[in-house]
Design a protein around this motif. Structure first.
Motif, short mmCIF file in Angstrom:
data_model
loop_
_atom_site.label_atom_id
_atom_site.label_comp_id
_atom_site.label_asym_id
_atom_site.label_seq_id
_atom_site.Cartn_x
_atom_site.Cartn_y
_atom_site.Cartn_z
N SER A 18 34.48 17.68 86.06
CA SER A 18 34.41 16.26 85.68
C SER A 18 35.11 16.06 84.34
O SER A 18 35.48 17.03 83.66
N MET A 20 36.83 15.62 80.86
CA MET A 20 37.97 16.27 80.20
C MET A 20 38.37 17.58 80.88
O MET A 20 39.54 17.91 80.96
N ASP A 39 32.35 25.35 87.24
CA ASP A 39 31.39 24.29 86.94
C ASP A 39 30.06 24.64 87.58
O ASP A 39 30.00 25.42 88.54
N CYS A 67 29.54 28.35 88.38
CA CYS A 67 29.04 29.15 87.25
C CYS A 67 28.20 28.28 86.32
O CYS A 67 28.61 27.17 85.98
N ASP A 68 27.06 28.81 85.92
CA ASP A 68 26.28 28.18 84.85
C ASP A 68 26.61 28.96 83.58
O ASP A 68 26.23 30.13 83.44
N VAL A 69 27.32 28.33 82.65
CA VAL A 69 27.80 29.07 81.47
C VAL A 69 26.67 29.53 80.55
O VAL A 69 26.90 30.36 79.67
N ASN A 97 34.82 24.26 77.64
CA ASN A 97 34.67 22.81 77.60
C ASN A 97 33.32 22.32 78.11
O ASN A 97 32.87 21.24 77.74
N TYR A 166 22.13 18.92 70.42
CA TYR A 166 23.58 18.83 70.63
C TYR A 166 24.32 19.12 69.32
O TYR A 166 25.26 19.91 69.29
N LYS A 170 26.85 22.08 68.48
CA LYS A 170 28.26 21.74 68.20
C LYS A 170 28.69 22.19 66.80
O LYS A 170 29.86 22.54 66.59
N PRO A 198 36.00 15.71 69.90
CA PRO A 198 36.20 14.37 70.44
C PRO A 198 35.22 13.37 69.84
O PRO A 198 34.06 13.70 69.55
N GLY A 199 35.70 12.12 69.72
CA GLY A 199 34.79 10.99 69.51
C GLY A 199 34.35 10.55 70.89
O GLY A 199 34.15 11.37 71.78
N VAL A 201 34.68 9.57 74.45
CA VAL A 201 35.65 9.71 75.54
C VAL A 201 34.95 9.27 76.83
O VAL A 201 33.80 9.67 77.09
N THR A 203 33.64 9.45 80.11
CA THR A 203 33.34 10.42 81.16
C THR A 203 31.93 10.14 81.71
O THR A 203 31.20 9.30 81.17
N ILE A 205 29.40 12.02 81.38
CA ILE A 205 28.56 13.05 80.74
C ILE A 205 27.08 12.69 80.75
O ILE A 205 26.23 13.59 80.82
N ASN A 208 25.92 13.54 84.31
CA ASN A 208 26.04 14.99 84.53
C ASN A 208 25.01 15.76 83.70
O ASN A 208 24.56 16.83 84.10
N1 LIG Z 1 32.58 12.41 76.43
C1 LIG Z 1 32.45 12.37 75.11
O1 LIG Z 1 32.40 11.27 74.49
C2 LIG Z 1 32.39 13.65 74.32
C3 LIG Z 1 32.42 13.56 72.92
C4 LIG Z 1 32.38 14.72 72.16
C5 LIG Z 1 32.33 15.95 72.79
N2 LIG Z 1 32.30 16.02 74.14
C6 LIG Z 1 32.25 17.35 74.75
O2 LIG Z 1 33.35 17.50 75.63
C7 LIG Z 1 33.02 18.43 76.65
C8 LIG Z 1 33.36 17.83 78.01
O3 LIG Z 1 32.54 16.70 78.19
P1 LIG Z 1 32.86 15.49 79.19
O4 LIG Z 1 32.60 14.25 78.42
O5 LIG Z 1 34.15 15.70 79.86
O6 LIG Z 1 31.64 15.66 80.19
P2 LIG Z 1 31.51 15.68 81.78
O7 LIG Z 1 30.07 15.61 82.08
O8 LIG Z 1 32.41 14.66 82.40
O9 LIG Z 1 32.08 17.13 82.15
C9 LIG Z 1 31.38 18.29 81.78
C10 LIG Z 1 31.28 19.21 82.99
O10 LIG Z 1 30.54 20.36 82.56
C11 LIG Z 1 29.70 20.72 83.64
N3 LIG Z 1 28.57 21.53 83.16
C12 LIG Z 1 27.43 21.10 82.58
N4 LIG Z 1 26.64 22.14 82.33
C13 LIG Z 1 27.28 23.24 82.76
C14 LIG Z 1 26.94 24.62 82.79
N5 LIG Z 1 25.75 25.05 82.35
N6 LIG Z 1 27.85 25.49 83.29
C15 LIG Z 1 29.04 25.05 83.77
N7 LIG Z 1 29.40 23.76 83.79
C16 LIG Z 1 28.52 22.87 83.29
C17 LIG Z 1 29.26 19.42 84.25
O11 LIG Z 1 28.78 19.62 85.57
C18 LIG Z 1 30.53 18.59 84.16
O12 LIG Z 1 31.29 18.73 85.35
C19 LIG Z 1 31.54 18.75 76.46
O13 LIG Z 1 31.43 19.97 75.75
C20 LIG Z 1 31.04 17.61 75.61
O14 LIG Z 1 29.92 17.96 74.83
C21 LIG Z 1 32.33 14.90 74.93
#
Ligand SMILES: NC(=O)c1ccc[n+]([C@@H]2O[C@H](COP(=O)([O-])OP(=O)(O)OC[C@H]3O[C@@H](n4cnc5c(N)ncnc54)[C@H](O)[C@@H]3O)[C@@H](O)[C@H]2O)c1
Length: 331
Positions: A18, A20, A39, A67-69, A97, A166, A170, A198-199, A201, A203, A205, A208
Motif C-alpha cells: 500500500s 509509499m 507485506d 512477512c510481518d517485519v 518502509n 510512533y 521513529k 515524510p509529513g 502523505v 495513504t 495508513i 491499515n
Molecule cells: N502517510 C503518512 O502521512 C506518513 C507520514 C510519515 C511517515 N510515514 C511512514 O511511511 C511508511 C509508509 O506508510 P504509508 O503511509 O505508505 O502507509 P500504508 O499503510 O499505506 O502502507 C504501509 C504498509 O505496511 C504494511 N505493514 C504494516 N505492518 C506491517 C508489518 N508488521 N510487516 C509488514 N508490513 C506491514 C501495511 O499492510 C501497508 O501495506 C510508514 O513507515 C509510515 O509510518 C507515513
C-alpha cells in the motif's frame, strides 16, 4: 555517493502492499529495477507486484512475499525467499518502509497496542537492517533507506494529540540511521544509509494500522473494540470540538473512522506516488536525509529554529520576527 540509475538493480521493500511502499515498487520496476516486496497483507502485496510487473520493461523481476517485519524469523524467511527468487547473493537497495500508527497515549491506550506499534515501527526496521545489511555490503554500492517521519524529530501531532509509541519508534529509526552513517563510512564505505521523514502523505495508513493491530474494518468493529480505540475521554473531547454529536450512536463512530481514513488519504498535500518520486530522487542524489512535503520542511525548520518551543505550538508556528528593513526608522 549519487546513484546514476536504478536500472538493473534489485530492491527489497517492506510494506509494499500500500501507499509509499506500493508506489516505490511500481516506480522502481518502471525504471528497470527488480523488486522483492513484502507485506503483512499477502493479497495487497501480490496486487502491487502485478501492477509493477505490468509497467516494467522486459527482464525486470518482481516478487511478492508475506512477512510481518516485527517477527525476526519472518524477516529472515523474506530474505531467503528473495535470494532464491532472484537467484542472487546481494541486494542493491533496501526500503524499510513498513509502519503503522497507534499507541498514541502511554497513559490511556493499551500496553498491547503501544508495543505492537513500537514492534513494527522500530524492531521491524532493526530486524531488516540485521537481515539485509550483509546483502547490501555484498553489492557494489548498496543503499539502506529507512522510513522515519516528522515524528522522528517532533514527538507530537499538535494540541491534545499525543503520539508516543510512533514517535519513540521513529526517533529510534532516525537515530539508528544517523549512527550508521559513520559506522558505514568506517566499515563499509561503499554502502550508505538514508532516512526518510515524510509529513502528511495521502495513504490508507489509518485503515491499515487497524488491520495490523488485528482489528476488523471499522464497519465491523464491535462496540468494545470501538470503545478501546476511541476511549470515553477522547469521545468527550470530540464532542467538545463539535466533531461528534452528544449521545452519538456507535455507528456514527464507525462512520467517523471510515471518513478519517478517506480524508487522510484524499486531502493530503502530497500523494503516495509523489512521495515515492521524492524518495527516489533523494536516493539518486545521494542525500542522507529526505524530507517529504512542505509540511515536513516547515516543521523541521521550526523545531531547529526554536527547539525549546517545540511543544508550545502557538510559539513554534508563529511567524519569525521580521528583521527591520535597512534604513527603516526605529519605533
Ligand atoms: N502517510 C503518512 O502521512 C506518513 C507520514 C510519515 C511517515 N510515514 C511512514 O511511511 C511508511 C509508509 O506508510 P504509508 O503511509 O505508505 O502507509 P500504508 O499503510 O499505506 O502502507 C504501509 C504498509 O505496511 C504494511 N505493514 C504494516 N505492518 C506491517 C508489518 N508488521 N510487516 C509488514 N508490513 C506491514 C501495511 O499492510 C501497508 O501495506 C510508514 O513507515 C509510515 O509510518 C507515513
Amino acid at each position: 555517493m549519487a546513484v546514476d540509475s536504478f536500472t538493473g538493480k534489485l530492491a527489497a521493500i517492506t510494506g509494499g502492499g500500500s501507499g509509499m511502499g506500493r508506489e516505490l515498487a511500481r516506480q522502481l520496476a518502471a525504471q528497470g529495477c527488480s523488486v522483492a516486496a513484502c507485506d503483512l497483507n499477502a493479497d495487497a502485496v501480490a496486487d502491487t507486484a502485478a501492477a509493477a510487473r505490468a509497467g516494467a520493461p522486459p527482464g525486470v523481476r518482481v516478487t511478492s512475499h508475506t512477512c510481518d517485519v516485527s517477527d525476526e524469523a519472518q524477516v529472515l524467511r523474506f530474505r531467503d525467499e528473495l535470494l532464491t527468487g532472484h537467484a542472487t547473493d546481494h541486494v542493491d537497495l533496501v526500503f524499510s518502509n513498513a509502519g503503522i500508527g497507534g499507541g498514541s497515549s502511554f497513559i490511556t491506550d493499551s500496553r498491547q497496542e503501544w508495543e505492537r506499534t513500537f514492534a513494527i515501527d522500530w524492531w521491524g526496521v532493526y530486524y531488516c537492517a540485521r537481515a539485509f545489511l550483509p546483502l547490501l555490503i555484498a553489492s557494489s554500492d548498496g543503499v539502506l533507506v529507512n522510513t522515519s517521519s516528522v515524528n522522528g524529530f517532533w514527538a507530537s501531532l499538535g494540541p491534545g494529540v499525543p503520539q508516543t509509541a510512533y514517535s519513540t519508534a521513529k526517533f529510534a529509526v532516525k537515530g539508528f540511521s544517523e549512527a550508521l552513517i559513520e559506522d558505514l563510512r568506517a566499515h563499509a564505505p561503499h554502502v550508505r544509509v538514508a532516512v526518510v521523514m515524510p509529513g502528511h502523505v495521502g495513504t490508507d495508513i489509518i485503515a491499515n494500522s487497524f488491520r495490523a493491530r488485528g482489528l476488523p474494518e471499522p464497519e465491523h468493529m464491535s462496540d468494545a473494540q470501538l470503545e478501546e480505540l476511541i476511549p470515553r475521554d477522547t469521545q468527550a473531547e470530540l464532542i467538545r470540538a463539535g466533531l461528534l454529536a452528544q449521545d452519538a450512536p456507535a455507528d456514527e463512530l464507525r462512520q467517523m473512522l471510515v471518513r478519517a481514513n478517506a480524508d487522510f488519504r484524499d486531502k493530503a498535500p502530497v500523494s503516495a506516488a509523489e512521495a515515492a518520486t521524492i524518495i527516489l530522487d533523494g536516493v539518486r542524489s545521494g542525500a542522507w536525509r529526505i524530507l517529504v512535503g512542505e509540511d515536513a520542511k516547515m516543521i523541521d525548520a521550526a523545531v531547529r529554529a526554536k527547539p525549546e518551543a517545540s511543544y508550545d505550538y502557538a510559539e513554534l508556528f508563529s511567524a519569525p520576527a521580521e528583521e527591520p528593513a535597512a534604513g527603516a526608522p526605529e519605533e
